[in-house]
Design a protein around this motif. Structure first.
Motif, mmCIF file in Angstrom:
data_model
loop_
_atom_site.group_PDB
_atom_site.id
_atom_site.type_symbol
_atom_site.label_atom_id
_atom_site.label_comp_id
_atom_site.label_asym_id
_atom_site.label_seq_id
_atom_site.Cartn_x
_atom_site.Cartn_y
_atom_site.Cartn_z
ATOM 1 N N LYS A 88 0.675 -1.242 0.020
ATOM 2 C CA LYS A 88 -0.036 0.354 0.146
ATOM 3 C C LYS A 88 0.626 1.021 0.154
ATOM 4 O O LYS A 88 0.429 2.753 -0.781
ATOM 5 C CB LYS A 88 -0.006 0.314 0.959
ATOM 6 C CG LYS A 88 -1.676 -1.042 1.075
ATOM 7 C CD LYS A 88 -3.058 -0.502 2.288
ATOM 8 C CE LYS A 88 -4.315 -0.846 2.120
ATOM 9 N NZ LYS A 88 -4.901 -1.054 3.731
ATOM 10 N N CYS A 183 -12.420 14.720 -3.916
ATOM 11 C CA CYS A 183 -11.220 14.276 -3.202
ATOM 12 C C CYS A 183 -13.013 14.069 -2.779
ATOM 13 O O CYS A 183 -12.435 12.259 -1.682
ATOM 14 C CB CYS A 183 -10.228 14.851 -2.236
ATOM 15 S SG CYS A 183 -8.810 15.755 -2.912
ATOM 16 N N CYS A 186 -14.771 9.584 -2.705
ATOM 17 C CA CYS A 186 -14.552 8.933 -1.599
ATOM 18 C C CYS A 186 -13.941 8.797 -0.267
ATOM 19 O O CYS A 186 -14.672 8.562 0.731
ATOM 20 C CB CYS A 186 -12.800 8.431 -1.963
ATOM 21 S SG CYS A 186 -13.174 7.598 -3.801
ATOM 22 N N HIS A 187 -13.312 10.513 0.470
ATOM 23 C CA HIS A 187 -13.345 10.794 1.821
ATOM 24 C C HIS A 187 -14.723 11.864 1.744
ATOM 25 O O HIS A 187 -15.338 11.788 1.416
ATOM 26 C CB HIS A 187 -12.029 11.455 1.791
ATOM 27 C CG HIS A 187 -11.207 11.284 1.348
ATOM 28 N ND1 HIS A 187 -10.664 10.413 2.196
ATOM 29 C CD2 HIS A 187 -10.471 10.698 -0.060
ATOM 30 C CE1 HIS A 187 -9.350 9.871 2.127
ATOM 31 N NE2 HIS A 187 -9.102 9.834 0.557
ATOM 32 N N VAL A 229 -11.952 -0.699 2.272
ATOM 33 C CA VAL A 229 -11.627 0.049 2.339
ATOM 34 C C VAL A 229 -11.807 0.835 3.059
ATOM 35 O O VAL A 229 -12.894 1.842 1.993
ATOM 36 C CB VAL A 229 -9.199 -0.041 1.957
ATOM 37 C CG1 VAL A 229 -9.057 -0.812 1.539
ATOM 38 C CG2 VAL A 229 -9.824 0.618 0.792
ATOM 39 N N PRO A 232 -9.971 8.188 5.155
ATOM 40 C CA PRO A 232 -9.909 8.580 5.804
ATOM 41 C C PRO A 232 -10.739 9.398 5.996
ATOM 42 O O PRO A 232 -10.933 10.647 5.241
ATOM 43 C CB PRO A 232 -8.833 8.199 6.843
ATOM 44 C CG PRO A 232 -7.440 9.060 5.300
ATOM 45 C CD PRO A 232 -8.611 8.133 4.786
ATOM 46 N N PHE A 234 -9.254 13.395 7.621
ATOM 47 C CA PHE A 234 -8.566 13.530 8.066
ATOM 48 C C PHE A 234 -8.890 14.294 9.653
ATOM 49 O O PHE A 234 -7.473 14.886 9.970
ATOM 50 C CB PHE A 234 -7.713 14.648 6.832
ATOM 51 C CG PHE A 234 -8.041 14.320 5.580
ATOM 52 C CD1 PHE A 234 -7.140 12.850 4.969
ATOM 53 C CD2 PHE A 234 -8.619 14.556 4.670
ATOM 54 C CE1 PHE A 234 -7.079 12.417 4.478
ATOM 55 C CE2 PHE A 234 -8.870 13.935 3.501
ATOM 56 C CZ PHE A 234 -7.659 12.830 3.365
ATOM 57 N N ARG A 240 -1.903 6.701 8.422
ATOM 58 C CA ARG A 240 -0.659 5.196 8.642
ATOM 59 C C ARG A 240 0.281 5.596 7.652
ATOM 60 O O ARG A 240 1.420 5.529 9.096
ATOM 61 C CB ARG A 240 -1.904 3.789 7.954
ATOM 62 C CG ARG A 240 -2.736 3.996 7.407
ATOM 63 C CD ARG A 240 -3.541 2.773 7.875
ATOM 64 N NE ARG A 240 -5.095 2.566 7.584
ATOM 65 C CZ ARG A 240 -5.856 1.785 7.020
ATOM 66 N NH1 ARG A 240 -5.100 1.487 6.780
ATOM 67 N NH2 ARG A 240 -6.887 1.755 8.016
ATOM 68 N N SER A 241 0.392 6.313 6.863
ATOM 69 C CA SER A 241 1.873 6.333 6.334
ATOM 70 C C SER A 241 2.868 7.940 7.181
ATOM 71 O O SER A 241 3.621 8.461 6.335
ATOM 72 C CB SER A 241 2.459 6.780 5.483
ATOM 73 O OG SER A 241 1.331 7.310 4.313
ATOM 74 N N ARG A 253 2.586 10.926 0.435
ATOM 75 C CA ARG A 253 1.236 9.853 -0.704
ATOM 76 C C ARG A 253 0.348 10.310 -1.388
ATOM 77 O O ARG A 253 -0.361 9.710 -2.225
ATOM 78 C CB ARG A 253 0.438 9.897 1.262
ATOM 79 C CG ARG A 253 -0.239 8.976 1.580
ATOM 80 C CD ARG A 253 0.382 7.354 1.078
ATOM 81 N NE ARG A 253 1.444 6.768 1.399
ATOM 82 C CZ ARG A 253 2.593 6.418 0.476
ATOM 83 N NH1 ARG A 253 2.500 6.135 -0.961
ATOM 84 N NH2 ARG A 253 3.158 6.121 1.464
ATOM 85 N N LEU A 254 0.562 11.879 -1.716
ATOM 86 C CA LEU A 254 -0.128 12.183 -2.710
ATOM 87 C C LEU A 254 -0.189 11.909 -3.494
ATOM 88 O O LEU A 254 -0.300 11.460 -4.705
ATOM 89 C CB LEU A 254 -1.006 13.617 -2.508
ATOM 90 C CG LEU A 254 -1.137 13.946 -1.325
ATOM 91 C CD1 LEU A 254 -1.271 15.434 -1.224
ATOM 92 C CD2 LEU A 254 -2.894 13.538 -1.172
ATOM 93 N N THR A 262 -8.292 2.043 -4.018
ATOM 94 C CA THR A 262 -8.960 3.229 -5.048
ATOM 95 C C THR A 262 -8.415 4.949 -5.063
ATOM 96 O O THR A 262 -8.950 5.953 -5.456
ATOM 97 C CB THR A 262 -10.161 3.668 -5.190
ATOM 98 O OG1 THR A 262 -10.842 4.166 -4.038
ATOM 99 C CG2 THR A 262 -11.237 2.261 -5.745
ATOM 100 N N MET A 263 -7.662 4.706 -3.455
ATOM 101 C CA MET A 263 -6.135 6.095 -3.875
ATOM 102 C C MET A 263 -5.440 6.486 -4.707
ATOM 103 O O MET A 263 -4.950 5.314 -4.801
ATOM 104 C CB MET A 263 -6.575 6.033 -2.472
ATOM 105 C CG MET A 263 -5.570 7.123 -2.137
ATOM 106 S SD MET A 263 -5.631 9.016 -1.970
ATOM 107 C CE MET A 263 -4.450 9.935 -2.005
ATOM 108 N N TRP A 266 -1.601 10.962 -7.328
ATOM 109 C CA TRP A 266 -2.102 12.012 -7.978
ATOM 110 C C TRP A 266 -0.926 13.014 -9.350
ATOM 111 O O TRP A 266 -1.426 14.090 -9.641
ATOM 112 C CB TRP A 266 -2.976 12.902 -6.802
ATOM 113 C CG TRP A 266 -4.112 13.168 -6.279
ATOM 114 C CD1 TRP A 266 -4.012 12.500 -5.008
ATOM 115 C CD2 TRP A 266 -5.142 12.685 -7.540
ATOM 116 N NE1 TRP A 266 -5.838 11.379 -5.234
ATOM 117 C CE2 TRP A 266 -5.699 12.214 -6.081
ATOM 118 C CE3 TRP A 266 -6.068 13.709 -7.841
ATOM 119 C CZ2 TRP A 266 -7.670 11.920 -5.980
ATOM 120 C CZ3 TRP A 266 -7.181 14.102 -8.210
ATOM 121 C CH2 TRP A 266 -7.876 13.110 -7.317
#
Ligand code: HEC
Ligand code: HEC
Length: 305
Positions: A88, A183, A186-187, A229, A232, A234, A240-241, A253-254, A262-263, A266
């Motif tokens: 991930k 965003c 999903c978020h 999954v 989050p 925010f 997590r990371s 991460r972005l 599915t994240m 970007w």
């Protein structure tokens, strides 16, 4: 003399056989392998990794690396199934094979909010156990024909805002988050209908009359890991990371996305690097509500007025 010679050969054979039965299990590695990216890993490293794995990791990740260890039952976030060969939190575009350093970072810091805790392992132990874990997914990892992805290296990151222009970064990030990247698909959204309408007009020329009924909800996503999954919130969940609220970790991460989910990565969709930094600052600003449930409750009640 002859007899003695015969005896010494038998003794040697005896020692060899007993050490095979006692010392090593039949499945121990006898030969090294070439991993993706051309790295040669000798047999003794794999055997050492296996030992470390059995001692520290197997309880969750399972004897065969399938994530079904005895301690895995009932965990909200299941341990990784290594046989799928999907990571991930890599340092490459999600879906490509990560460099070892990304995994060592995960081992050192853990994955916040999950049972994957930080491990106090020495560099050579991390190296051994991770090389061994790769052997659970030979089709993904073993073979000199296999390539690693292009690494995002944080030592080359250039933050165009820095703390001095943090406010501007957050303001830009807020617009990119809700209008350009959506965003909240999903978020969730973090602006009121009035603000959303205004920023949409400004950026697209079109206004918004009402918010989707799921605008303030998280949307659980299908994944390639074998379970759904949850993206989050925010203002509430630990990322997590991300170490603390480190903006570079969010930016990475972005850029990279989250493998097998599915994240998106970007960096593949948003061309302007400053916008990705702006998003990172915006996400970081939302994370501040985690410190105060009262401020968080007020923030949401104002949005929904
Ligand atoms: C108490 C349970 C537990 C133990 C013990 C454990 N892990 Fe994990 N591990 C997890 C969970 C849960 C996840 C998945 C977290 C997620 O999906 O965000 C995970 C994920 C991982 C990942 C995947 C990271 C990624 O980006 O996909 C690696 C690699 C890993 N663990 C290595 C190890 C190693 C090496 C050990 C032993 C030194 C170990 N784990 C011990 C629970 C555990
Ligand atoms: C198509 C769905 C989708 C979209 C759109 C999306 N995300 Fe995600 N995102 C997810 C999922 C799913 C996860 C959780 C993955 C996991 O931890 O297993 C996630 C996780 C994250 C994380 C946490 C990483 C971590 O270390 O835990 C961040 C930060 C994030 N997303 C930011 C964003 C931003 C900013 C946008 C818009 C630019 C965005 N996401 C758009 C699905 C999405």
């Amino acid at each position: 003399m002859k007899k003695l010679f015969g005896f010494s050969i038998n003794l040697a054979a005896f020692v060899a056989i007993t050490s095979m039965l006692v010392g090593c299990e039949p499945s121990d590695f006898r030969e090294g392998v070439v991993m993706a990216g051309g790295k040669y890993v000798p047999a003794h490293t794999l055997n050492k990794g296996k030992q470390i794995y059995q001692e520290y990791c197997m309880a969750c990740h399972g004897v065969n690396g399938d994530g079904n260890g005895v301690a895995a039952k009932g965990l909200e976030v299941p341990p990784r199934n290594f046989t799928l060969g999907i990571i991930k939190f890599g340092d490459v575009i999600s879906g490509e094979l990560p460099h070892d350093e990304a995994i060592y970072k995960t081992l050192e810091h853990g994955l916040n909010g999950t049972a994957m805790l930080p491990w106090d392992l020495k560099k050579d132990q991390m190296e051994a156990v991770w090389q061994y874990i790769k052997t659970f997914a030979p089709d993904t990892w073993i073979g000199k024909d296999k390539q690693l992805g292009k690494q995002f290296d944080s030592s080359t990151f250039k933050d165009p805002y820095t703390v001095a222009r943090r406010k501007q970064a957050i303001e830009t990030g807020r617009k990119v988050y809700h209008v350009e990247a959506a965003c909240q698909a999903c978020h969730m959204g973090y602006v009121s209908l009035g603000e959303f309408d205004q920023m949409s007009r400004e950026l697209t020329g079109d206004g918004v009359e009402e918010l989707d009924e799921t605008f303030f909800q998280l949307k659980t996503q299908v994944s390639e890991h074998g379970y759904g999954v949850r993206p989050p919130d925010f203002t509430y969940h630990k990322l997590r990371s991300v170490r603390g609220n480190n903006v570079e970790d969010i930016y990475l991460r972005l850029l990279a996305g989250v493998g097998g989910t599915t994240m998106p990565a970007w960096s593949e969709t948003i061309e302007e690097d400053y916008k990705i930094w702006a998003l990172a600052y915006y996400v970081q600003s939302l994370m501040e509500y985690r410190k105060s449930p009262k401020k968080r409750a007020e923030f949401f009640s104002n949005l929904k007025k």
